[in-house]
Design an enzyme around this catalytic site. Structure first.
Site, PDB file in Angstrom:
ATOM      1  N   SER A 145      -5.313  -2.935 -15.591  1.00 17.58           N
ATOM      2  CA  SER A 145      -6.662  -2.996 -15.024  1.00 17.58           C
ATOM      3  C   SER A 145      -7.519  -1.900 -15.639  1.00 17.58           C
ATOM      4  O   SER A 145      -7.025  -0.812 -15.956  1.00 17.58           O
ATOM      5  CB  SER A 145      -6.629  -2.811 -13.512  1.00 17.58           C
ATOM      6  N   TYR A 158      -4.215   1.102  -5.737  1.00 14.00           N
ATOM      7  CA  TYR A 158      -4.090  -0.041  -6.645  1.00 14.00           C
ATOM      8  C   TYR A 158      -4.148   0.410  -8.103  1.00 14.00           C
ATOM      9  O   TYR A 158      -3.326  -0.016  -8.919  1.00 14.00           O
ATOM     10  CB  TYR A 158      -5.212  -1.039  -6.369  1.00 14.00           C
TER      11      TYR A 158
END
Length: 254
Positions: A145, A158
């Site tokens: 990400s 996350y």
């Protein structure tokens, strides 16, 4: 239908929606036999039916990847069986995204996010990569990400799991690459499934980038096809940014 992945088999986790679905559909469109994996049988069968309607090959294997080694091993075993005994391409896409801060994340959530986002793909790779090597090679694609490398004031939990996956990509490349298994990662930017007439909250995060807009799942799927196929045969251990320039470029108006 094209044939860049003709004759190959692929397992895509979290393939019942969004990025995972787009990757499964793109692989099938390129000739691969794909196992669509996820928790929802209804959504999984919908993806499979769509692929088959377009002339592709796909099967659904239900799995709840909770981080236990057993769950990952069971998926690897069943997917290989459905695919005729081998998995040529593994896409570690399944993950969960709690929108929280460090202050608001409790211990249960912490453990769950690491279990799904890191432990599950770790043990799935451990089950699949040696078999790939024994069969003569393969490709593993992890999903990272953009917020693993560009800090934002939310979702530290996350983003840290995606940082772990990007680190594992390099470690696994060193471990399995010499045995014929290429391991790479894709780092998506803000990616959403388009909804007509709606502006996604993530649009603001793409201001000041070269793209100037959010991405769509097919952009990530196209990158996955590249990393799965022969065109990337000399590509090992990279994190491919598919993020509209978010992590590398700032567009400044004059």
């Amino acid at each position: 239908m094209s044939s860049r992945l003709k004759g190959r088999t692929a397992l895509v986790t979290g393939a019942t929606s969004n990025i995972g679905r787009a990757i499964a559909e793109a692989f099938a469109a390129e000739g691969a036999h794909v196992v669509v994996s996820g928790r929802s049988a209804a959504r999984g069968e919908e993806v499979v039916d769509g692929i088959r309607a377009r002339g592709g090959r796909a099967d659904f294997v239900q799995a709840t990847l909770d981080g236990s080694a057993a769950a990952s091993q069971d998926l690897a075993r069943e997917a290989a069986r459905v695919l005729g005994g081998r998995i040529d391409v593994l896409v570690n896409n399944a993950g969960i995204f709690p929108s929280n801060t460090t202050e608001t994340a409790d211990e249960k959530t912490f453990d769950q996010v690491y279990a799904v986002n890191v432990k599950a793909p770790f043990f799935l790779t451990a089950a699949v990569a040696p078999a790939m090597a024994e069969a003569g090679g393969g490709a593993i694609i992890n999903l990272g990400s953009w917020i693993a490398r560009l800090g934002i004031p939310i979702s530290a939990l996350y983003s840290s799991t995606k940082g772990a996956m990007e680190t594992l990509t390099r470690a696994w490349s060193a471990e399995f690459g010499p045995r014929g298994v290429r391991v790479n990662a894709i780092s998506p930017g803000v990616v959403v499934t388009p909804a007509p007439g709606q502006v996604h909250p993530g649009e603001v995060m793409m201001k000041g980038t070269p793209a100037g807009r959010v991405g769509t799942p097919d952009a990530i799927a196209n990158a996955a096809v590249y990393l799965a196929g022969d065109e990337s045969a000399f590509v090992h251990g990279i994190v491919l940014d598919v993020d509209g320039g978010r992590t590398t470029v700032a567009v400044i108006a004059g």
